[in-house]
Design a protein around this motif. Structure first.
Motif, short mmCIF file in Angstrom:
data_model
loop_
_atom_site.label_atom_id
_atom_site.label_comp_id
_atom_site.label_asym_id
_atom_site.label_seq_id
_atom_site.Cartn_x
_atom_site.Cartn_y
_atom_site.Cartn_z
N PHE A 127 10.29 9.91 -4.03
CA PHE A 127 10.29 9.15 -2.87
C PHE A 127 11.73 9.03 -1.87
O PHE A 127 11.99 7.95 -1.34
CB PHE A 127 10.72 7.66 -3.84
N LYS A 128 11.58 10.30 -1.59
CA LYS A 128 12.80 10.33 -0.49
C LYS A 128 12.16 9.69 0.93
O LYS A 128 11.03 9.99 1.14
CB LYS A 128 12.94 12.14 -0.33
N GLY A 129 12.85 9.07 1.56
CA GLY A 129 12.22 8.63 2.82
C GLY A 129 11.63 7.29 2.53
O GLY A 129 10.89 6.67 3.29
N LEU A 130 11.59 6.79 1.09
CA LEU A 130 10.90 5.66 1.04
C LEU A 130 11.23 4.43 1.74
O LEU A 130 10.17 3.59 2.31
CB LEU A 130 10.78 5.05 -0.57
N TYR A 131 12.58 4.01 1.97
CA TYR A 131 12.94 2.94 2.61
C TYR A 131 12.40 3.06 3.91
O TYR A 131 11.88 2.07 4.54
CB TYR A 131 14.51 2.60 2.47
N PRO A 132 12.93 3.94 4.98
CA PRO A 132 12.23 3.90 6.30
C PRO A 132 10.95 3.99 6.34
O PRO A 132 10.03 3.43 7.33
CB PRO A 132 12.91 5.44 6.91
N SER A 133 10.24 4.59 5.45
CA SER A 133 8.67 4.57 5.35
C SER A 133 8.19 3.25 5.09
O SER A 133 6.97 2.96 5.60
CB SER A 133 8.01 5.57 4.00
N LEU A 134 8.89 2.43 4.40
CA LEU A 134 8.47 0.85 4.09
C LEU A 134 8.71 0.00 5.36
O LEU A 134 7.74 -0.72 5.68
CB LEU A 134 9.27 0.35 2.97
N VAL A 135 9.75 0.46 6.04
CA VAL A 135 10.00 -0.17 7.15
C VAL A 135 8.93 0.11 8.13
O VAL A 135 8.37 -0.79 9.02
CB VAL A 135 11.27 0.01 7.64
N SER A 152 0.62 -1.32 -0.07
CA SER A 152 -0.12 0.04 -0.21
C SER A 152 0.81 1.26 0.12
O SER A 152 0.77 2.15 -0.76
CB SER A 152 -0.94 0.14 1.23
N LYS A 153 1.80 1.31 0.94
CA LYS A 153 2.62 2.55 1.02
C LYS A 153 3.53 2.79 -0.37
O LYS A 153 3.48 3.68 -0.75
CB LYS A 153 3.80 2.27 1.95
N THR A 154 3.92 1.69 -0.90
CA THR A 154 4.64 1.81 -2.29
C THR A 154 3.96 2.60 -3.23
O THR A 154 4.30 3.45 -3.96
CB THR A 154 5.32 0.45 -2.65
#
Length: 324
Positions: free
Chosen positions: A282-290, A230-232
Motif C-alpha cells: 500500500f505504498k503511495g496509497l494516500y496520494p493515490s486516494l487523493v 474503488s482505489k482502496t
C-alpha cells in the motif's frame, strides 16, 4: 447520463460525440491531477519504507516529496511524462466511455436487465476499462517511465523513449505490467461505475437542498467518493503494475534508492511481502486516494458536462424546453 438510458438526453449523441466528450474529460482531468500521479508513482517504486525514521528513504510523505521534487527537478517535475500521459488520457477516455455506452445499450436492447442497474454498470464498466487499457497499455508504460526517472533524464523525448525501448528491450516491453493491469482494472472500473450509479441515487435521496442537488456538484462529489472506494479495494495491483513497468529501466532508478528486478507478477508480490512487509503493498496509497478522488470525480464531472454541452449545441431547442 453515464451509460445508456432511454430517457437521457445523451441518447441523442453520436458515437463520435461521446468519444469527444470522453477525450475532453480525460484531457482536462489529466492536466489537473498530474502532480499527484507523479508523487504516487515515486512512492510506489521506492523500495525503502516511506518513513522519516529510515535515513535511506528518499521520500516519506506527500509534503516532503513535493519539496524534494520541486527543489531537485523544478515545477516541471510534477508534469514529467505529461505528453504520453495526455495521449493516454485522451485515448483512454474515448475508448472507455464509447465502449461503456455501447455495452449498456446492448444490455438494454438484448436482455431483460435494466441498463441503469448497478450490477450492469459494474460488468460493463469493467469490460470497457479492459478494452481501453489493452488499447493504451504502451502509453501507460511510457508515462510511468517518464514519471519515474529523475535527473539527469534517461529519456529526453517521447520519440527517443520509444526507439530506445524498442531496440534494447523489444516490442513486448510496452506491455509490461499488463497482467496486473487487467486483473485490477476490471473490478476497479466496475466499482467506479457502479458506485457512481448508486451514490448518485443516494445523493438525490439524502440531499434535499436545491442548490446542492445541481448536477455538477452531485457528479463531482459522487465521482470522487466512487474513486476512493474503488482505489482502496484494488490498490495493490496498481503497485504491482508500476513495479513491473520499470523493469529494464533500473539505471534511472539508482538515484532514488534500492532497485529490484521482478520475473513476473507472483515474483513481484513475493519480493514485496518478503522485503517490505504487508504495508509495502500500500505504498503511495494516500496520494493515490487523493488522485483517485480528484481523477474519478473530475472525469465524471467533465464527461457529463461535455455531454450536456454537446447536446445543447446539437439540440438547442430541446435544451431550452427542458430548462423551462
Amino acid at each position: 447520463m453515464v451509460g445508456y438510458d432511454p430517457g437521457s438526453q445523451c441518447t441523442t449523441l453520436s458515437t463520435v460525440e461521446v468519444a469527444a466528450a470522453g477525450s475532453l474529460s480525460g484531457l482536462v482531468t489529466r492536466a489537473l491531477i498530474s502532480p499527484f500521479d507523479v508523487i504516487k508513482i515515486r512512492f510506489q517504486l521506492q523500495i525503502e519504507q516511506l518513513s522519516p525514521q529510515n535515513p535511506q528513504a528518499k521520500y516519506h510523505g506527500m509534503l516532503q516529496a513535493t519539496k524534494v521534487i520541486l527543489k531537485e527537478e523544478g515545477l516541471s517535475g510534477f508534469w514529467k511524462g505529461h505528453v504520453p500521459a495526455q495521449l493516454l488520457s485522451i485515448n483512454y477516455g474515448a475508448v472507455q466511455f464509447v465502449t461503456f455506452e455501447l455495452l449498456t445499450e446492448l444490455v438494454h436492447n438484448t436482455t431483460t436487465h435494466s441498463a441503469t442497474d448497478p450490477a450492469v454498470h459494474f460488468v460493463c464498466g469493467g469490460l470497457s476499462a479492459c478494452t481501453a487499457s489493452l488499447a493504451n497499455q504502451p502509453l501507460d508504460t511510457l508515462r510511468t517511465r517518464f514519471a519515474a526517472q529523475g535527473e539527469p533524464k534517461i529519456y529526453k523525448t517521447l520519440r527517443q523513449a520509444i526507439v530506445t525501448m524498442y531496440k534494447t528491450e523489444g516490442p513486448l516491453t510496452f506491455y509490461r505490467g499488463l497482467t496486473p493491469t487487467m486483473i485490477a482494472i476490471f473490478p476497479y472500473a466496475g466499482f467506479q461505475f457502479s458506485f457512481y450509479n448508486v451514490l448518485k441515487r443516494i445523493y438525490e435521496w439524502a440531499v434535499p437542498a436545491t442548490g446542492w442537488k445541481k448536477g455538477n456538484v452531485k457528479n463531482l462529489i459522487c465521482g470522487s467518493c466512487a474513486g476512493v472506494f474503488s482505489k482502496t479495494l484494488t490498490y495493490p495491483f496498481d503497485l504491482f503494475k508500476k513495479r513491473l513497468q520499470v523493469g529494464g529501466f533500473e539505471q534511472a532508478r539508482m538515484a532514488f534508492g534500492q532497485v529490484r528486478t521482478y520475473k513476473g507478477l507472483m515474483d513481484c508480490a513475493v519480493q514485496i511481502a518478503r522485503d517490505e512487509g504487508p504495508r509495502g503493498f500500500f505504498k503511495g496509497l494516500y496520494p493515490s486516494l487523493v488522485k483517485a478522488a480528484l481523477a474519478t470525480g473530475l472525469t465524471f464531472f467533465w464527461y457529463e458536462f461535455f455531454c450536456s454541452l454537446l447536446h445543447t449545441l446539437k439540440c438547442p431547442a430541446s435544451s431550452t424546453s427542458q430548462e423551462s
